[in-house]
Write an enzyme that holds these catalytic residues in place. Structure first.
Site, PDB file in Angstrom:
ATOM      1  N   LYS A  90       0.715  -1.117  -0.078  1.00  0.00           N
ATOM      2  CA  LYS A  90       0.075  -0.045  -0.208  1.00  0.00           C
ATOM      3  C   LYS A  90       0.755   1.256   0.002  1.00  0.00           C
ATOM      4  O   LYS A  90       0.545   2.142  -0.875  1.00  0.00           O
ATOM      5  CB  LYS A  90      -0.731  -0.088   1.148  1.00  0.00           C
ATOM      6  CG  LYS A  90      -1.826   1.130   1.388  1.00  0.00           C
ATOM      7  CD  LYS A  90      -2.910   1.140   2.433  1.00  0.00           C
ATOM      8  CE  LYS A  90      -2.097   1.482   3.483  1.00  0.00           C
ATOM      9  NZ  LYS A  90      -2.807   2.134   4.669  1.00  0.00           N
ATOM     10  N   ASP A 132      -6.590   0.127   0.640  1.00  0.00           N
ATOM     11  CA  ASP A 132      -6.675   0.353   2.123  1.00  0.00           C
ATOM     12  C   ASP A 132      -8.028  -0.160   2.728  1.00  0.00           C
ATOM     13  O   ASP A 132      -8.874  -0.647   1.646  1.00  0.00           O
ATOM     14  CB  ASP A 132      -6.289   1.811   2.639  1.00  0.00           C
ATOM     15  CG  ASP A 132      -7.367   2.663   1.954  1.00  0.00           C
ATOM     16  OD1 ASP A 132      -8.251   2.190   1.139  1.00  0.00           O
ATOM     17  OD2 ASP A 132      -7.311   3.875   2.394  1.00  0.00           O
TER      18      ASP A 132
END
Ligand code: SF4
Length: 212
Positions: free
Chosen positions: A118, A136
């Site tokens: 991420k 996320d």
């Protein structure tokens, strides 16, 4: 794919500009910011970044930092000991492996301490304008509700979305699905009746009067 591109067009109209959450002036600052932002809010990270970068303005200075001094500056962001180790370790790796510069491939970025897919995706997208699907909690929730994945695991979500969405749309999807999750598609009570994707979403909840 056609429905996905319609969704992204709709979200682009709704959110033509996505405000940057973390404040940064260069790749090094964004990299350190995203490491510190794990399990805390961007606002909390932004509050301590000016002091951190005033004291340690580049990879060389942070790599040589005293751990306790870094810990005292970043104390308020939580998990501060682990995060101090990560950002000092990352700075040292930048100096050692990458000539002090932030690398621009997923493989190199995730080799840095405290940098997962991420965080690496945030760097690729915002610094290098490379295609990245940034998963996320908001992105995952919205992708599931829109019917593009059933997974909870971030890597599986990333693969499911990548399988149906061409690369040129990845960055738009990363930014806009995330933002949509913050603006309408809330975890507990999504604002379906007023959501701009209402007619395109298989998970829309009925309006108060029973219509969908
Ligand atoms: S209609 Fe509801 S569930 Fe679907 S994207 Fe909008 S807010 Fe989320």
């Amino acid at each position: 794919m056609e429905r996905f591109t319609r969704i992204l067009r709709r979200l682009s109209d709704e959110y033509p500009e996505i405000p940057s959450m973390l404040q940064y002036r260069n790749p090094f600052e964004l990299l350190i910011g995203v490491i510190l932002s794990a399990q805390t809010t961007d606002e909390q990270v932004n509050a301590i970044l000016p002091e951190l970068f005033k004291r340690f303005s580049d990879a060389n200075s942070l790599a040589a930092a005293d751990h306790s001094e870094v810990e005292s500056i970043i104390h308020s962001v939580g998990f501060f000991r682990q995060k101090a180790r990560s950002i000092i370790g990352t700075a040292a790796a930048l100096v050692r492996e990458f000539n002090g510069q932030v690398p621009h491939t997923m493989a190199d970025l995730v080799s840095l301490p405290g940098v997962g897919r991420k965080s690496a995706g945030v760097i690729l997208l915002h610094i290098y304008d490379e295609p990245a699907i940034i998963v996320d909690t908001h992105f995952g929730r919205v992708a599931r509700r829109l019917g593009y994945t059933t997974a909870r695991d971030p890597l599986r979500i990333e693969r499911d979305v990548a399988a149906v969405l061409p690369r040129e749309y990845w960055n738009s999807a990363s930014m806009r699905l995330n933002y949509h999750g913050r603006r309408y598609c809330f975890a507990r009570k999504p604002a379906c009746p007023s959501c701009p994707l209402n007619d395109l979403c298989p998970s829309r909840e009925p309006a108060q009067d029973g219509t969908t």
